[in-house]
Design a protein around this motif. Structure first.
Motif, short mmCIF file in Angstrom:
data_model
loop_
_atom_site.label_atom_id
_atom_site.label_comp_id
_atom_site.label_asym_id
_atom_site.label_seq_id
_atom_site.Cartn_x
_atom_site.Cartn_y
_atom_site.Cartn_z
N TRP A 1 8.30 -3.88 9.71
CA TRP A 1 7.38 -3.00 8.97
C TRP A 1 8.07 -2.43 7.73
O TRP A 1 7.46 -2.31 6.69
N GLN A 2 9.34 -2.10 7.88
CA GLN A 2 10.11 -1.60 6.74
C GLN A 2 10.15 -2.65 5.63
O GLN A 2 10.03 -2.32 4.44
N ALA A 3 10.30 -3.90 6.01
CA ALA A 3 10.32 -4.98 5.01
C ALA A 3 8.97 -5.08 4.29
O ALA A 3 8.92 -5.34 3.08
N GLN A 4 7.88 -4.87 5.03
CA GLN A 4 6.56 -4.88 4.40
C GLN A 4 6.42 -3.74 3.40
O GLN A 4 5.87 -3.91 2.31
N LEU A 5 6.93 -2.56 3.78
CA LEU A 5 6.87 -1.41 2.86
C LEU A 5 7.74 -1.67 1.64
O LEU A 5 7.38 -1.30 0.51
N ALA A 6 8.89 -2.30 1.84
CA ALA A 6 9.77 -2.62 0.71
C ALA A 6 9.10 -3.60 -0.24
O ALA A 6 9.27 -3.52 -1.47
N GLU A 7 8.32 -4.52 0.32
CA GLU A 7 7.58 -5.47 -0.53
C GLU A 7 6.53 -4.74 -1.37
O GLU A 7 6.34 -5.04 -2.55
N LYS A 8 5.84 -3.78 -0.75
CA LYS A 8 4.89 -2.96 -1.51
C LYS A 8 5.61 -2.18 -2.60
O LYS A 8 5.11 -2.06 -3.73
N GLN A 9 6.75 -1.61 -2.25
CA GLN A 9 7.52 -0.84 -3.23
C GLN A 9 7.88 -1.71 -4.44
O GLN A 9 7.86 -1.24 -5.58
N LYS A 10 8.15 -2.98 -4.18
CA LYS A 10 8.56 -3.90 -5.25
C LYS A 10 7.38 -4.34 -6.10
O LYS A 10 7.50 -4.47 -7.33
N ASN A 11 6.23 -4.56 -5.48
CA ASN A 11 5.13 -5.23 -6.16
C ASN A 11 3.97 -4.33 -6.58
O ASN A 11 3.13 -4.74 -7.39
N GLN A 12 3.89 -3.13 -6.02
CA GLN A 12 2.78 -2.24 -6.36
C GLN A 12 3.26 -1.11 -7.26
O GLN A 12 4.22 -0.41 -6.91
#
Length: 587
Positions: free
Chosen positions: A59-70
């Motif tokens: 889940w942390q990796a999913q949040l990190a992806e959002k942090q990067k792309n949004q």
């Protein structure tokens, strides 16, 4: 939610809200949850977290992806969606009301001056000349919430509402006797134009009657409000365009109140027909007592925006004393017609009565207790009030209950607020000593007091850095809910006592804000069995404004008495060890 053009109007190069490491958040969560767990439960929770970590890392990796792309970061959009999913009438769930310029003598001429100041500020925004804002230390803050200055409205929709930002708005909306008026206030270059004659509108008797107005639809359960908007959008196109695209809204009421608590209810609940609660920039002026309020929908912005706005209004009004001026003949505002059928009016009346019956379930109560200024100097106003909250909870409830306190983090892009949990083990130990009569030695009491205050400061500092607990766990929880195969460990953790107790909002607290700019602050409790608790220090007294369900009245009375008793205990505590603590504080 908002177009790139509008966001370009506000963007600054600010750091995004940081995504805390799991190895920071989980230990901090265990620390914050400590008062609500016995030793066995603490050990069980620690073991659950260990089993949860493999899932949490995904889940942390999913949040990190959002942090990067949004552009909005790892949580903001999901948080907005949760706001917009509220289905209860907004004045019963999400809106807040705050008195504006409480120490200033006001009349209708003052109101015109106030409106002119707001128009000037809106003009700056529309011309893209609004200056960047900063915090008290001079650091830049996120300007995205200030987009509401260009005309913002929440639009009721089925299941989840929509954020609407007007383009090139030049008008404001005014409600008088629940009748909607349109006032053109900016010219084609977005310069402030001559204000229409608001005083003339107030004295005009035409169109005043007792018919129920379309404004009552704004106080329906939101799915019903959405259905009515869809049904009437074509036949009342001018109405919805006027209110939804307005730069801001002024609602004029003329209502007496037998008590102060009744006046507060008027400002928050608006009689089920006064104004349009889906507007963020919504100001209410009561011509009976000349009190001015903001009643804000705040999906997109928080109370800090209001403070910044009022600071600019205050300066403008001081430097532009005669802005209305002279004998200029001004046009009356344009009245927006309604053509509701008799059946529709009867239906609206039923909705209004149902709404008013619901408001009767909420009690609003004001408290004011004198306090020795030395106590504030020694402990600090915020830490003192939260200590009194912990004291009252232990005395009345007999067990720890969690306290929500918002901490603004506008120095991050799309930061909004973090959440401090003010009920700490250190506060609990100090409050227990106070409940025991402060019989321990000066050294022990001083150590307890110093530890409680320091823990409170540490938590606020952590949150200011974006390293709180609740927002991160919310992001992980939302990611878990999107996972099609939620693990047993996730279910045990998020449904377990530690998370449920720590994230409870038994007291949902907020400070009153800037002295002179704002006064009374009222809002509904977050939880049906909890309390809304606005607090602040004014003129050598601590002030509280409580909201709660009627069935909690006996409990609320006990809490009010405990607040007063707790202040007396705090004065005794400071009398015992205040000098010792001040010496430690100054080293």
């Amino acid at each position: 939610m908002q177009s790139s053009d509008e966001r370009e109007n506000t963007m600054q190069k600010l750091s995004p809200l940081p995504l805390p490491p799991l190895d920071d958040t989980f230990p901090r969560f265990l620390h914050w949850a400590q008062p609500f767990l016995n030793e066995q439960q603490q050990a069980e929770t620690a073991a659950t977290i260990q089993r949860l970590k493999p899932d949490a890392e995904q889940w942390q990796a999913q949040l990190a992806e959002k942090q990067k792309n949004q552009p909005t970061g790892w949580l903001y959009d999901d948080w907005i969606h949760s706001y917009l999913s509220t289905r209860e009438p907004l004045t019963l769930s999400a809106n807040f009301a705050v008195e504006i310029f409480p120490e200033v003598q006001k009349d209708v001429s003052f109101l015109e001056h106030f409106i002119h100041a707001l128009v000037h500020i809106a003009s700056l925004w529309q011309q893209k000349k609004y200056p960047p804002e900063s915090d008290l230390r001079g650091s830049a803050i996120d300007m995205n919430p200030f987009a509401v200055l260009g005309g913002y409205c929440r639009i009721p929709k089925p299941r989840e509402d929509m954020l609407y930002f007007a383009r090139n708005s030049k008008h404001i909306a005014v409600y008088h006797h629940d009748q909607l008026y349109r006032l053109e206030v900016l010219d084609n270059d977005f310069q402030a134009a001559q204000l229409p004659d608001i005083i003339g509108m107030l004295t005009a008797k035409a169109h005043q009657n007792n018919d129920i107005r379309l404004s009552a639809a704004g106080f329906m359960p939101i799915d019903d409000a959405a259905a009515w908007r869809t049904m009437l959008k074509e036949s009342h196109a001018d109405y919805f365009e006027t209110i939804e695209s307005s730069l801001f809204t002024i609602t004029l009421i003329d209502e007496a109140a037998n008590t102060e608590n009744e006046a507060l209810r008027q400002a928050l609940f608006l009689n089920g027909s006064h104004g349009w609660p889906f507007k963020s920039m919504h100001f209410v002026f009561n011509t009976f007592n000349n009190r001015l309020w903001a009643n804000f929908e705040h999906s997109y912005q928080d109370a800090g925006l209001l403070t910044a706005l009022l600071q600019k209004v205050q300066i403008f009004m001081a430097n532009n004393a005669n802005v209305i001026g002279g004998n200029i003949i001004r046009a009356l505002p344009q009245r927006i017609s309604e053509n509701l059928s008799t059946k529709q009016q009867k239906q609206l009346a039923v909705y209004q009565q149902n709404y008013l019956q619901k408001t009767q379930n909420t009690v609003i109560q004001s408290l004011k207790y004198a306090v020795n200024p030395q106590v504030i100097k020694t402990v600090g106003a915020d830490a003192l009030c939260q200590l009194i909250h912990v004291y009252a909870i232990l005395k009345v409830m007999g067990e720890p209950r969690s306290i929500y306190e918002a901490v603004a983090v506008p120095h991050f892009a799309y930061g909004r607020t973090e959440c401090v949990r003010a009920f700490s083990a250190q506060m609990q130990a100090l409050a227990a000593a106070m409940l025991g009569g402060c019989t321990a030695s000066k050294e022990i009491l001083s150590a307890l007091l110093a530890a409680a205050v320091q823990e409170h400061k540490n938590r606020i500092k952590q949150c200011k850095k974006g390293l709180g607990v609740d927002r991160h766990l919310l992001g992980l929880k939302l990611a878990a809910e999107q996972d099609k195969s939620v693990s047993t460990a996730a279910q045990v953790f998020f449904n377990g006592q530690a998370y449920q107790k720590e994230s409870e909002n038994f007291f949902s607290t907020s400070s009153l804000g800037a002295v002179g700019l704002t006064g009374v602050l009222i809002y509904n409790p977050v939880e049906s069995e909890g309390f809304g608790v606005a607090y602040g220090y004014r003129e050598n007294a601590v002030i509280w404004h409580l909201s709660y369900a009627k069935h909690l009245s006996a409990q609320a009375q006990a809490i009010a008495e405990a607040f007063q008793e707790g202040l007396a205990c705090a004065e005794r505590l400071v009398g015992i060890c205040g000098e010792y603590l001040l010496n430690e504080k100054n080293q």
